[in-house]
Design a protein around this motif. Structure first.
Motif, PDB file in Angstrom:
ATOM      1  N   CYS A 185      45.810  31.357  17.119  1.00 54.86           N
ATOM      2  CA  CYS A 185      45.482  29.997  17.544  1.00 54.86           C
ATOM      3  C   CYS A 185      45.702  29.853  19.050  1.00 54.86           C
ATOM      4  CB  CYS A 185      46.326  28.973  16.790  1.00 54.86           C
ATOM      5  SG  CYS A 185      48.108  29.245  16.911  1.00 54.86           S
ATOM      6  N   GLN A 186      45.283  28.712  19.571  1.00 55.02           N
ATOM      7  CA  GLN A 186      45.489  28.466  20.992  1.00 55.02           C
ATOM      8  C   GLN A 186      46.974  28.266  21.296  1.00 55.02           C
ATOM      9  OE1 GLN A 186      42.614  25.332  22.418  1.00 55.02           O
ATOM     10  NE2 GLN A 186      42.241  26.984  23.863  1.00 55.02           N
ATOM     11  N   SER A 187      47.356  28.649  22.507  1.00 62.00           N
ATOM     12  CA  SER A 187      48.737  28.497  22.946  1.00 62.00           C
ATOM     13  C   SER A 187      49.106  27.020  22.970  1.00 62.00           C
ATOM     14  CB  SER A 187      48.922  29.084  24.345  1.00 62.00           C
ATOM     15  OG  SER A 187      48.423  30.400  24.405  1.00 62.00           O
ATOM     16  N   PRO A 188      50.320  26.668  22.558  1.00 60.04           N
ATOM     17  CA  PRO A 188      50.733  25.260  22.555  1.00 60.04           C
ATOM     18  C   PRO A 188      50.663  24.614  23.933  1.00 60.04           C
ATOM     19  CG  PRO A 188      52.282  26.602  21.300  1.00 60.04           C
ATOM     20  CD  PRO A 188      51.354  27.551  21.996  1.00 60.04           C
ATOM     21  N   ASN A 189      50.868  25.408  24.990  1.00 59.08           N
ATOM     22  CA  ASN A 189      50.861  24.841  26.344  1.00 59.08           C
ATOM     23  C   ASN A 189      49.498  24.935  27.018  1.00 59.08           C
ATOM     24  OD1 ASN A 189      50.892  27.588  26.536  1.00 59.08           O
ATOM     25  ND2 ASN A 189      52.369  27.702  28.213  1.00 59.08           N
ATOM     26  N   ALA A 190      48.468  25.378  26.277  1.00 64.12           N
ATOM     27  CA  ALA A 190      47.123  25.470  26.849  1.00 64.12           C
ATOM     28  C   ALA A 190      46.377  24.161  26.642  1.00 64.12           C
ATOM     29  CB  ALA A 190      46.354  26.621  26.196  1.00 64.12           C
ATOM     30  N   PHE A 191      45.376  23.908  27.506  1.00 62.12           N
ATOM     31  CA  PHE A 191      44.502  22.766  27.288  1.00 62.12           C
ATOM     32  C   PHE A 191      43.780  22.982  25.965  1.00 62.12           C
ATOM     33  CE2 PHE A 191      44.843  22.656  31.943  1.00 62.12           C
ATOM     34  CZ  PHE A 191      45.027  21.303  32.161  1.00 62.12           C
TER      35      PHE A 191
END
Length: 303
Positions: free
Chosen positions: A190-196
């Motif tokens: 999944c996308q990184s938690p701190n990514a947009f």
């Protein structure tokens, strides 16, 4: 104030170097230097700190650079509107969208646009950061959220949902997953938690992590998530539009998905009559209609 001197100042401030500015303006370094000195004398101030590594704007220089940037953007907008007064669709169109949507959905469809408008040049800027359209950082944007900037024309194109996908090879190796409680036996990509990212995707991931926590692989955009999934690394949380071009991926836990994510196209009000933007807008809308038709046909075949 002499506009020619301001133009030269803007080029120097933008390049941070007399030499590089001279190359851009097709002037000698000494000619550029003379114009900067003359401008400083007319303003009775110093605009640059001179260092061995280049030029750095003074506080007064920063103020002037902000003004020339605004002037430059306005001139670009005026130039675009003048060019767009012709019937032909030509010239540069700066399009910004996310890395995932631009790479997986938009870029594969651009050959059809170029075939129809061979004199149109697309500058495709793929980044998660929202560019400033009124300040002409881009001409048109496609975003997974309604733009909040003022003086924009907005049009909702479609809605997407975040769903779970895996390769057949991964599922054969790791074993099937029939219910959400089995998620702990798999790797979740999944996308990184701190990514947009869109909030619907983050909410879906948090829902999955509320169960037996899986092994995680974080990537900062959906293109990277897709590459990991097709490399048989795990189950990916991805937007549903990727499946049209990757039909071999298997949808996992088909009852689990995010809420709807709206996709908006936006452009500055001042470019309302732009032939390039109208051509691009109509092209995207036609491709979305075709995309929906393919999804419906695929669904009827499966049913």
């Amino acid at each position: 104030m002499d506009w020619d001197k301001l133009r030269i100042f803007h080029a120097v401030a933008d390049a941070g170097s007399l030499t590089h500015a001279g190359e851009t303006l097709h002037l000698s370094q000494s000619a550029v230097s003379r114009q900067i000195r003359a401008l400083e004398e007319s303003l009775s101030t110093i605009l640059f700190h001179r260092h061995a590594r280049g030029l750095i704007l003074t506080e007064q220089g920063e103020l002037l650079f902000d003004a020339t940037k605004s002037m430059s953007h306005r001139l670009e907008a005026a130039s675009a509107r003048i060019k767009d007064s012709a019937e032909e669709v030509f010239g540069e169109l700066k399009v910004t969208t996310t890395t995932g949507f631009g790479t997986l959905w938009l870029a594969p469809r651009l050959p059809a646009l170029y075939e129809k408008y061979p004199d149109l040049n697309i500058d495709l800027m793929l980044e998660e950061r929202v560019l400033d359209l009124p300040m002409r950082e881009a001409d048109v944007a496609i975003r997974m959220k309604e733009p909040s900037q003022a003086d924009l024309i907005r049009k909702k194109l479609m809605s997407v949902r975040m769903r779970l996908y895996a390769s057949q090879a991964y599922l054969e190796k790791a074993g099937p997953i029939d219910k959400i409680e089995q998620i702990g036996g798999h790797r979740l990509i999944c996308q990184s938690p701190n990514a947009f990212q869109v909030s619907a995707g983050a909410t879906l991931v948090q829902h999955l992590l509320a169960y037996d926590k899986p092994n995680l692989l974080h990537v900062n955009n959906y293109f990277g998530v897709l590459q990991a999934v097709i490399s048989d690394l795990g189950i990916g949380v991805m937007p549903d539009y990727v499946i049209e071009d990757f039909p071999d991926l298997v949808r996992v836990l088909p009852d689990i998905e995010s809420g709807e994510v709206p996709v908006f196209l936006a452009y500055p009000e001042e470019l309302r009559q732009s032939k390039r933007i109208m051509a691009f807008r109509d092209f995207v809308q036609d491709e979305i209609i075709s995309h929906r038709r393919k999804i419906r046909e695929a669904g009827s075949i499966i049913a």
